[in-house]
Scaffold this motif. Structure first.
Motif, short mmCIF file in Angstrom:
data_model
loop_
_atom_site.label_atom_id
_atom_site.label_comp_id
_atom_site.label_asym_id
_atom_site.label_seq_id
_atom_site.Cartn_x
_atom_site.Cartn_y
_atom_site.Cartn_z
N ARG A 68 -0.94 5.81 -7.03
CA ARG A 68 -1.78 4.74 -7.55
C ARG A 68 -2.75 4.26 -6.47
O ARG A 68 -2.64 4.64 -5.30
CB ARG A 68 -0.93 3.55 -8.00
CG ARG A 68 -0.17 3.63 -9.28
CD ARG A 68 0.11 4.95 -9.96
NE ARG A 68 0.79 4.68 -11.23
CZ ARG A 68 2.12 4.74 -11.40
NH1 ARG A 68 2.89 5.10 -10.38
NH2 ARG A 68 2.64 4.46 -12.57
N LYS A 69 -3.69 3.41 -6.87
CA LYS A 69 -4.73 2.94 -5.96
C LYS A 69 -4.59 1.44 -5.73
O LYS A 69 -4.24 0.70 -6.64
CB LYS A 69 -6.12 3.24 -6.54
CG LYS A 69 -6.39 4.73 -6.71
CD LYS A 69 -7.76 4.98 -7.34
CE LYS A 69 -8.04 6.46 -7.45
NZ LYS A 69 -9.38 6.72 -8.06
N SER A 78 0.82 -1.21 0.00
CA SER A 78 0.00 0.00 0.00
C SER A 78 0.86 1.26 0.00
O SER A 78 0.61 2.21 -0.76
CB SER A 78 -0.92 -0.01 1.23
OG SER A 78 -1.63 1.21 1.33
N GLU A 79 1.88 1.28 0.85
CA GLU A 79 2.75 2.45 0.92
C GLU A 79 3.42 2.72 -0.43
O GLU A 79 3.52 3.87 -0.88
CB GLU A 79 3.81 2.25 2.00
CG GLU A 79 3.25 2.28 3.41
CD GLU A 79 4.29 1.92 4.45
OE1 GLU A 79 5.47 1.74 4.07
OE2 GLU A 79 3.93 1.83 5.64
N ARG A 109 -3.87 1.82 3.76
CA ARG A 109 -4.72 2.55 2.83
C ARG A 109 -5.09 1.66 1.64
O ARG A 109 -4.26 0.99 1.06
CB ARG A 109 -3.98 3.80 2.35
CG ARG A 109 -4.82 4.73 1.49
CD ARG A 109 -4.02 5.98 1.15
NE ARG A 109 -4.76 6.85 0.25
CZ ARG A 109 -4.25 7.98 -0.28
NH1 ARG A 109 -3.01 8.34 0.02
NH2 ARG A 109 -4.98 8.71 -1.10
N TYR A 110 -6.35 1.67 1.27
CA TYR A 110 -6.82 0.96 0.07
C TYR A 110 -8.14 1.59 -0.36
O TYR A 110 -8.86 2.19 0.45
CB TYR A 110 -6.99 -0.54 0.32
CG TYR A 110 -7.82 -0.91 1.53
CD1 TYR A 110 -9.20 -1.07 1.44
CD2 TYR A 110 -7.23 -1.09 2.78
CE1 TYR A 110 -9.96 -1.41 2.54
CE2 TYR A 110 -7.99 -1.43 3.89
CZ TYR A 110 -9.36 -1.59 3.77
OH TYR A 110 -10.11 -1.91 4.87
N GLU A 111 -8.47 1.42 -1.62
CA GLU A 111 -9.72 1.95 -2.14
C GLU A 111 -10.88 0.98 -1.91
O GLU A 111 -12.00 1.39 -1.66
CB GLU A 111 -9.61 2.24 -3.65
CG GLU A 111 -8.48 3.18 -4.02
CD GLU A 111 -8.56 4.51 -3.31
OE1 GLU A 111 -9.61 5.18 -3.42
OE2 GLU A 111 -7.57 4.90 -2.65
N TYR A 171 0.60 4.14 -2.98
CA TYR A 171 0.11 5.50 -2.77
C TYR A 171 1.21 6.54 -2.80
O TYR A 171 0.95 7.71 -3.11
CB TYR A 171 -0.70 5.56 -1.47
CG TYR A 171 -2.05 4.90 -1.64
CD1 TYR A 171 -3.09 5.58 -2.27
CD2 TYR A 171 -2.26 3.59 -1.24
CE1 TYR A 171 -4.32 4.95 -2.47
CE2 TYR A 171 -3.49 2.96 -1.43
CZ TYR A 171 -4.51 3.66 -2.05
OH TYR A 171 -5.72 3.04 -2.25
#
Length: 398
Positions: free
Chosen positions: A176-177, A168-169, A197-199, A172
């Motif tokens: 990007r997602k 994730s790091e 973090r994620y969408e 982002y």
């Protein structure tokens, strides 16, 4: 003849004659989860709409969404339906996905992208190692067309718990997602949005929440749900349309698995009573530790080093002893009350033992004893794997 099961430490055994399912789902469920399916529900009735709303609220509570940025959308079908729905709904038709694979389910995500006819690139790590943040970063730096990354939280074909936080790091940091397939991890492995973090992420009813098969669910940012309108390739797998209908009417667009939803709500209540994600994960970890220690004492070797072992399922090499035949071992274990899982590796003979479901460490001690007895009945002197398998592991993991 199969032996009867006796209760252990407050955990009811399966129904008389049923084996424990040592798989990554479907899995052994509690009596009360099964009993919840004995009533019929009207899919359009207000009582069932209330059940759907309760289900969505309870699942959102597991991600620590203090800002209220996410919503939950249940989707009929198996976990693969939900993965396809996520990719088809959240990746624009002109987007491109970096698929991270280290087993069958990452490769299935790539295959899904092929079916969707949308652009993707693949990092395939094989069976032994996880994709790492620096590799993801390098791939994203090399290809600015990539808009999304999909990662498998726990790759159950090998049992690897992938490092989604560092993935994730890396994503982002480059704008990007991230999309997460947390099919076999959500509910036992933390996935709090304040820490990772994620969408969007997807999981299934018949995994770590300990419900039964029939639907999965998507947890996604509300703004991503709004942007998803018009993206989907499919009527039934359109997450935006499902979400919009539920927001407007409280109902599923098409016939929901009403009995499965009722069972899942009971499973969610049991999950909360046990202590939530932390307690569920701790029980599974104890299950794994007891089982792995015991199997190693019998001579079995795990595919993975301890660093990457998940508390969900563990892959073991098949013994090199010529008397060992997996199909016979499987039947002997089943006769003793335990259904294990065949291997899913491409280059080495293996089998898998799940650690999840309505069971505890006392059951896992019995699993090890069943394995010991089964080896003896087969005339297997040693459960040690072929030296070639160990050499292959060392080579590929280097």
């Amino acid at each position: 003849m199969r032996s009867e099961f006796s209760p252990v430490e407050g955990f009811d055994p399966p129904a008389l004659g049923e084996p424990y399912l040592l798989t990554p789902g479907p899995l052994t469920t509690a009596y009360t989860v099964k009993q919840a399916m004995l009533r019929d529900w009207g899919s359009w009735d207000g009582d069932f709409r209330s059940m759907t709303a309760d289900l969505r609220r309870r699942l959102l509570a597991l991600i620590g969404d203090a800002k209220g940025e996410y919503d939950c959308v249940p989707i009929q079908g198996s976990g693969s339906f939900c993965v396809e729905a996520m990719l088809g709904s959240f990746v624009p038709k002109d987007g491109k996905v970096l698929v991270l694979a280290n087993g069958a389910y990452g490769l299935r995500a790539a295959q899904t992208m092929q079916y969707l006819g949308r652009a993707f690139t693949l990092i395939d790590k094989g069976d032994y190692l996880p994709p790492r943040g620096d590799e993801v970063g390098a791939a994203l730096d090399a290809d600015p067309a990539i808009t999304h990354v999909i990662a498998i939280h726990c790759e159950t074909s090998s049992g690897i718990l992938n490092p989604v936080a560092e993935i994730s790091e890396a994503a982002y940091a480059r704008g990007r997602k991230l999309l997460v397939d947390s099919m076999s991890a959500f509910g036992a492995i933390p996935l709090e949005v304040g820490k990772i973090r994620y969408e969007a992420m997807v999981s299934s009813a018949n995994k770590c929440i300990e419900g039964v098969p029939g639907f999965g669910f998507v947890i996604a940012k509300k703004n991503e749900l709004e942007k998803a309108k018009g993206n989907s390739h499919s009527l039934s797998l359109d997450i935006h349309a499902q979400w919009a209908a539920m927001e407007k009417t409280g109902q599923w667009r098409f016939t929901p698995p009403t009995h499965v939803v009722a069972a899942f709500l009971e499973a969610l209540r049991m999950h909360e009573a046990e202590g939530g994600v932390a307690a569920r994960g701790a029980r599974y970890m104890k299950n794994r530790n007891v089982m792995v220690e015991g199997m190693r004492k019998l001579g079995f070797e795990t595919l993975l080093s301890d660093r990457w072992l998940s508390p969900i399922i563990v892959t073991f090499f098949c013994p090199s002893d010529s008397n060992f035949v997996f199909e016979r071992f499987y039947e002997l274990m089943k006769d003793k009350g335990f259904i294990i899982y065949p291997g899913k590796l491409t280059v080495i003979d293996s089998f898998r033992v799940g650690c999840i479901g309505r069971m505890d460490e006392h059951v896992m001690h019995r699993v090890v004893e069943a394995a010991r007895q089964s080896l003896a009945e087969m005339g297997v002197a040693s459960a040690a794997p072929p030296q070639a398998a160990l050499a292959q592991r060392a080579k590929l993991a280097a």
